[in-house]
Design an enzyme around this catalytic site. Sequence first.
Site, PDB file in Angstrom:
ATOM      1  N   ARG A  48       0.702  -1.228   0.243  1.00 43.31           N
ATOM      2  CA  ARG A  48      -0.171   0.441   0.040  1.00 43.31           C
ATOM      3  C   ARG A  48       0.754   1.616   0.333  1.00 43.31           C
ATOM      4  O   ARG A  48       0.384   2.274  -0.323  1.00 43.31           O
ATOM      5  CB  ARG A  48      -0.847   0.067   1.505  1.00 43.31           C
ATOM      6  CG  ARG A  48      -1.733  -0.890   0.657  1.00 43.31           C
ATOM      7  CD  ARG A  48      -3.306  -0.552   2.094  1.00 43.31           C
ATOM      8  NE  ARG A  48      -1.833  -1.641   3.399  1.00 43.31           N
ATOM      9  CZ  ARG A  48      -2.715  -1.839   4.420  1.00 43.31           C
ATOM     10  NH1 ARG A  48      -3.785  -2.595   4.510  1.00 43.31           N
ATOM     11  NH2 ARG A  48      -2.073  -2.392   5.487  1.00 43.31           N
ATOM     12  N   HIS A 250       4.928 -26.547  12.561  1.00 43.18           N
ATOM     13  CA  HIS A 250       6.070 -26.893  12.116  1.00 43.18           C
ATOM     14  C   HIS A 250       6.743 -27.905  13.297  1.00 43.18           C
ATOM     15  O   HIS A 250       7.146 -29.095  12.288  1.00 43.18           O
ATOM     16  CB  HIS A 250       7.654 -25.964  12.727  1.00 43.18           C
ATOM     17  CG  HIS A 250       6.861 -24.256  12.316  1.00 43.18           C
ATOM     18  ND1 HIS A 250       7.144 -24.572  11.249  1.00 43.18           N
ATOM     19  CD2 HIS A 250       7.856 -23.663  13.108  1.00 43.18           C
ATOM     20  CE1 HIS A 250       6.937 -22.512  10.760  1.00 43.18           C
ATOM     21  NE2 HIS A 250       7.224 -22.411  11.692  1.00 43.18           N
TER      22      HIS A 250
HETATM   23  C1  BG6 Z   1       8.293 -18.562  12.988  1.00 46.07           C
HETATM   24  C2  BG6 Z   1       7.472 -18.027  14.039  1.00 46.07           C
HETATM   25  O1  BG6 Z   1       7.057 -19.504  11.637  1.00 46.07           O
HETATM   26  O2  BG6 Z   1       8.947 -19.637  12.808  1.00 46.07           O
HETATM   27  C3  BG6 Z   1       9.024 -17.644  14.944  1.00 46.07           C
HETATM   28  O3  BG6 Z   1       6.804 -17.832  13.600  1.00 46.07           O
HETATM   29  C4  BG6 Z   1       9.859 -18.222  15.392  1.00 46.07           C
HETATM   30  O4  BG6 Z   1       8.284 -16.839  16.035  1.00 46.07           O
HETATM   31  C5  BG6 Z   1      10.010 -18.512  13.996  1.00 46.07           C
HETATM   32  O5  BG6 Z   1      10.816 -17.778  15.412  1.00 46.07           O
HETATM   33  C6  BG6 Z   1      11.555 -19.871  13.977  1.00 46.07           C
HETATM   34  O6  BG6 Z   1      12.153 -20.216  12.590  1.00 46.07           O
HETATM   35  P1  BG6 Z   1      13.979 -20.237  12.711  1.00 46.07           P
HETATM   36  O7  BG6 Z   1      13.577 -21.433  10.881  1.00 46.07           O
HETATM   37  O8  BG6 Z   1      13.866 -19.501  12.774  1.00 46.07           O
HETATM   38  O9  BG6 Z   1      13.246 -21.954  13.421  1.00 46.07           O
END
Ligand code: BG6
Length: 484
Positions: A48, A250
Amino acid sequence: VSETGSLSIIVLGASGDLAKKKTFPALFNLYHQGFLNPDEVHIFGYARTKISDEELRDRIRGYLVDEKKASDKAEALSKFLKLIKYVNGPYDSEEGFKKLDKAISEHEVSKKSSEGSSRRLFYFALPPSVYPPVSKMIKAWCTNKSDLGGWTRIVVEKPFGKDLESAEQLSSQIGELFNESQIYRIDHYLGKELVQNMLVLRFANRFFLPLWNRDNIANVQIVFREDFGTEGRGGYFDEYGIIRDIIQNHLLQILCLIAMEKPISLKPEHIRDEKVKVLQSVVPIKDEEVVLGQYEGYRDDPTVPNDSNTPTFATTILRIDNERWEGVPFILKAGKAMSSKKADIRIQFKDVPGDIFKCHNQGRNEFIIRLQPSEAMYMKLTVKQPGLEMQTAQSELDLSYKQRYQDVSIPEAYERLILDTIRGDQQHFVRRDELKAAWEIFTPLLHRIDNGEVKSIPYKQGSRGPTEADQLLKKAGYMQTHGY
Ligand code: BG6
């Protein structure tokens, strides 16, 4: 599906955090490594804010290269930045999207690709609340119109909804506009090297095959820790909490890869079919198998309500009711503001029956996969302590990636996944039925937490989380090993 011809990558939400920190750097790395052909590709930022092409380039430049190592990439960087154009407009009305379509079409003509086909990849680096209007606008104004082939794909990020109902609603809204084969739901953990290694490990190694079941495995732990809190994103986080932020997506995706049966082939649909079966076999989570925590100081953030019960830490035990896994606890644990930054999978084996060495208390066999930092796999095993005495001790077989693969640089998760979206490979993306099954597992618990029926226990920043979580692990049969 045409794999050559003009390629337009449109980053929606181009001036936001995700775009700056993840999307553009991943695109730059792909470009630098030769995966984006400069004769075909053009990148568009859309948001935006009214800024010029040059201003967008200035905003992202600092995120693309490490200042200290910038010199060897300087030339690539300036060429890459020239490929980026910016279009501004609202997310819910046609004016901006018509402008965007015009810009993309001009690019397609200018590239004069031999086939004249048009590949359009829309990356939603946006808050989910605008997914439905943006999808509508893209569908109405910006999809590939070439008769000569090509495609339109959209890439969406979590959170996909807040619970089963909202996720299903979102899925239906988007599903009315695009086919499942056009929708790429990113879970960036599926792009991590050691997560991608999981199926190879399980199904290409003879010695794991007969051991990978309830007869031999005592418990499985999937652990995520960060040594920082929710600073700067308290407002977002408080609405979601650690279960929706990390565990439901995850960690659950990792659980699927550990627990699934062998797919009949490596085709994405065959793999995803098996993942869905695992999710559908998970039984409802019991409150007594959950420990929630909230780090002290979390509520000091002005965007967090003073009485927030949102967990920044959770340990939950999932149980898979099938022939392979009945009785084996899958312990999913995630926390912010903990003592370290680490993500591990720990597979703990049962005790050896008939312990003639009387060495049970020294620890069990354990197979550990360290996702980050310093990717590694190691196996704890009992050996004879070298020397004249017959004494046993725990030792390790260690495969550390830094040492073993010194010359290989491990790609960032987003790089791999964006490349997959361009190639049309959906293996590492979450299918709609998978998403639904994942929400089915956690929604009842999440509603109980939202209603204050399950409380978060305070824990100190920089600690291991509430001690109740360690007690839960013990109750689930996890035997603490030295140094962990
Ligand atoms: C994200 C979360 O999906 O994954 C975050 O929203 C988190 O809170 C992040 O910090 C961690 O990802 P990575 O790849 O740094 O372990």
